[in-house]
Scaffold this active site. Structure first.
Site, PDB file in Angstrom:
ATOM      1  N   LYS A   9      21.349 -62.194   8.811  1.00 52.05           N
ATOM      2  CA  LYS A   9      21.860 -62.943   9.963  1.00 52.05           C
ATOM      3  C   LYS A   9      23.193 -63.630   9.634  1.00 52.05           C
ATOM      4  O   LYS A   9      23.564 -63.757   8.448  1.00 52.05           O
ATOM      5  CB  LYS A   9      20.791 -63.946  10.403  1.00 52.05           C
ATOM      6  CG  LYS A   9      19.504 -63.270  10.913  1.00 52.05           C
ATOM      7  CD  LYS A   9      18.491 -64.298  11.452  1.00 52.05           C
ATOM      8  CE  LYS A   9      17.244 -63.609  11.996  1.00 52.05           C
ATOM      9  NZ  LYS A   9      16.277 -64.587  12.585  1.00 52.05           N
ATOM     10  N   TYR A  49      16.301 -58.993  21.088  1.00 56.36           N
ATOM     11  CA  TYR A  49      15.222 -59.990  21.048  1.00 56.36           C
ATOM     12  C   TYR A  49      14.525 -60.143  22.400  1.00 56.36           C
ATOM     13  O   TYR A  49      13.963 -61.209  22.681  1.00 56.36           O
ATOM     14  CB  TYR A  49      15.776 -61.345  20.588  1.00 56.36           C
ATOM     15  CG  TYR A  49      15.869 -61.516  19.079  1.00 56.36           C
ATOM     16  CD1 TYR A  49      14.720 -61.475  18.269  1.00 56.36           C
ATOM     17  CD2 TYR A  49      17.090 -61.751  18.452  1.00 56.36           C
ATOM     18  CE1 TYR A  49      14.801 -61.665  16.895  1.00 56.36           C
ATOM     19  CE2 TYR A  49      17.171 -61.938  17.069  1.00 56.36           C
ATOM     20  CZ  TYR A  49      16.023 -61.895  16.294  1.00 56.36           C
ATOM     21  OH  TYR A  49      16.091 -62.084  14.928  1.00 56.36           O
ATOM     22  N   ASN A 112      17.800 -68.678   9.975  1.00 55.36           N
ATOM     23  CA  ASN A 112      16.861 -68.417   8.878  1.00 55.36           C
ATOM     24  C   ASN A 112      17.172 -67.132   8.109  1.00 55.36           C
ATOM     25  O   ASN A 112      16.296 -66.526   7.512  1.00 55.36           O
ATOM     26  CB  ASN A 112      15.415 -68.478   9.385  1.00 55.36           C
ATOM     27  CG  ASN A 112      15.131 -67.446  10.454  1.00 55.36           C
ATOM     28  OD1 ASN A 112      15.995 -66.650  10.794  1.00 55.36           O
ATOM     29  ND2 ASN A 112      13.916 -67.440  10.960  1.00 55.36           N
ATOM     30  N   HIS A 115      16.083 -61.075   9.355  1.00 53.45           N
ATOM     31  CA  HIS A 115      15.107 -60.574  10.330  1.00 53.45           C
ATOM     32  C   HIS A 115      14.375 -59.384   9.725  1.00 53.45           C
ATOM     33  O   HIS A 115      14.978 -58.599   9.000  1.00 53.45           O
ATOM     34  CB  HIS A 115      15.804 -60.098  11.618  1.00 53.45           C
ATOM     35  CG  HIS A 115      14.926 -59.216  12.462  1.00 53.45           C
ATOM     36  ND1 HIS A 115      14.016 -59.723  13.340  1.00 53.45           N
ATOM     37  CD2 HIS A 115      14.774 -57.870  12.488  1.00 53.45           C
ATOM     38  CE1 HIS A 115      13.347 -58.718  13.896  1.00 53.45           C
ATOM     39  NE2 HIS A 115      13.790 -57.584  13.398  1.00 53.45           N
ATOM     40  N   GLU A 126      13.330 -51.203  17.277  1.00 59.55           N
ATOM     41  CA  GLU A 126      14.491 -51.845  16.649  1.00 59.55           C
ATOM     42  C   GLU A 126      15.389 -50.857  15.896  1.00 59.55           C
ATOM     43  O   GLU A 126      16.618 -51.007  15.916  1.00 59.55           O
ATOM     44  CB  GLU A 126      14.007 -52.939  15.693  1.00 59.55           C
ATOM     45  CG  GLU A 126      13.350 -54.098  16.443  1.00 59.55           C
ATOM     46  CD  GLU A 126      12.741 -55.145  15.530  1.00 59.55           C
ATOM     47  OE1 GLU A 126      12.794 -54.977  14.284  1.00 59.55           O
ATOM     48  OE2 GLU A 126      12.231 -56.150  16.053  1.00 59.55           O
TER      49      GLU A 126
HETATM   50  P1  ATP Z   1      12.599 -62.433  13.095  1.00 62.18           P
HETATM   51  O1  ATP Z   1      12.050 -61.782  14.354  1.00 62.18           O
HETATM   52  O2  ATP Z   1      14.034 -62.886  13.234  1.00 62.18           O
HETATM   53  O3  ATP Z   1      12.378 -61.573  11.889  1.00 62.18           O
HETATM   54  P2  ATP Z   1      10.216 -64.013  12.844  1.00 62.18           P
HETATM   55  O4  ATP Z   1       9.495 -62.755  13.219  1.00 62.18           O
HETATM   56  O5  ATP Z   1       9.821 -64.707  11.580  1.00 62.18           O
HETATM   57  O6  ATP Z   1      11.766 -63.767  12.783  1.00 62.18           O
HETATM   58  P3  ATP Z   1      10.025 -64.822  15.595  1.00 62.18           P
HETATM   59  O7  ATP Z   1       8.887 -65.616  16.113  1.00 62.18           O
HETATM   60  O8  ATP Z   1      10.069 -63.360  15.912  1.00 62.18           O
HETATM   61  O9  ATP Z   1      10.122 -65.062  14.010  1.00 62.18           O
HETATM   62  O10 ATP Z   1      11.352 -65.519  16.110  1.00 62.18           O
HETATM   63  C1  ATP Z   1      12.579 -64.802  16.130  1.00 62.18           C
HETATM   64  C2  ATP Z   1      13.676 -65.710  15.656  1.00 62.18           C
HETATM   65  O11 ATP Z   1      13.875 -66.746  16.599  1.00 62.18           O
HETATM   66  C3  ATP Z   1      13.401 -66.468  14.351  1.00 62.18           C
HETATM   67  O12 ATP Z   1      13.670 -65.726  13.196  1.00 62.18           O
HETATM   68  C4  ATP Z   1      14.330 -67.648  14.475  1.00 62.18           C
HETATM   69  O13 ATP Z   1      15.673 -67.266  14.157  1.00 62.18           O
HETATM   70  C5  ATP Z   1      14.236 -67.959  15.964  1.00 62.18           C
HETATM   71  N1  ATP Z   1      13.199 -68.960  16.241  1.00 62.18           N
HETATM   72  C6  ATP Z   1      11.862 -68.784  16.235  1.00 62.18           C
HETATM   73  N2  ATP Z   1      11.206 -69.915  16.558  1.00 62.18           N
HETATM   74  C7  ATP Z   1      12.175 -70.846  16.768  1.00 62.18           C
HETATM   75  C8  ATP Z   1      12.168 -72.222  17.129  1.00 62.18           C
HETATM   76  N3  ATP Z   1      11.033 -72.877  17.336  1.00 62.18           N
HETATM   77  N4  ATP Z   1      13.361 -72.846  17.241  1.00 62.18           N
HETATM   78  C9  ATP Z   1      14.529 -72.199  17.046  1.00 62.18           C
HETATM   79  N5  ATP Z   1      14.608 -70.896  16.707  1.00 62.18           N
HETATM   80  C10 ATP Z   1      13.449 -70.229  16.566  1.00 62.18           C
HETATM   81 MG    MG Z   2      10.059 -61.573  14.884  1.00 62.22          MG
END
Ligand code: ATP
Ligand code: MG
Length: 137
Positions: A9, A49, A112, A115, A126
């Site tokens: 990211k 997303y 974070n 992904h 994806e």
């Molecule tokens: P990713 O899909 O990016 O691999 P993930 O599967 O661990 O991450 P998801 O629940 O799919 O988490 O959320 C997608 C992304 O949205 C997260 O990686 C983060 O960047 C963002 N995100 C998730 N929850 C929050 C939140 N509560 N506040 C802000 N951003 C969030």
């Molecule tokens: Mg995810």
């Protein structure tokens, strides 16, 4: 053999962690079979997303994901989806286990660093979102 999509990211590309992250990926025995660097538009981030479209964090997430360069890769190996998510760590770096990418590099729950696809179904949406057949080796 399984395939998964990895994104480094904007926060991690910007701070120069791309090489360290790929080193962990290859160190875990995952093979990089496609790779590109791009700057997503807001619309492209929204399409990627779209499962999160109704979530409160969606506008912030898609603005962030289109705020800078990302590095996108397809990883292949046995249990690639789980192996990559294990390397990544929990979504919120505060909850991420020691030694994971998010524990070591992430800024916060949004920024974070990485992904990873969360299931074979996600991976099958994806991977072709970013790569055509002739770009995967
Ligand atoms: P990713 O899909 O990016 O691999 P993930 O599967 O661990 O991450 P998801 O629940 O799919 O988490 O959320 C997608 C992304 O949205 C997260 O990686 C983060 O960047 C963002 N995100 C998730 N929850 C929050 C939140 N509560 N506040 C802000 N951003 C969030
Ligand atoms: Mg995810």
């Amino acid at each position: 053999m399984e395939r998964t999509l990895a994104i480094i990211k904007p926060d991690a590309v910007e701070r120069g962690f791309t090489g360290k992250i790929f080193d962990r990926i290859e160190g875990k025995g995952l093979k990089i079979i496609a790779i590109k660097m791009i700057h997503l538009t807001k619309k492209e981030a929204e399409g990627f997303y779209k499962v999160h479209a109704q979530r409160p964090f969606f506008p912030g997430l898609t603005t962030y994901m289109s705020s800078g360069t990302v590095v996108i890769a397809v990883l292949e190996g046995k249990d690639a989806i789980k192996k990559w998510r294990d390397l990544m760590g929990a979504t919120n770096p505060k909850d991420a286990a020691a030694g994971t990418i998010r524990k070591d590099f992430a800024v916060d729950i949004e920024k974070n660093s990485v992904h990873g696809s969360d299931s074979p179904e996600s991976a099958s949406y994806e991977i072709p979102y970013f790569f055509s057949g002739i770009e995967i080796f």
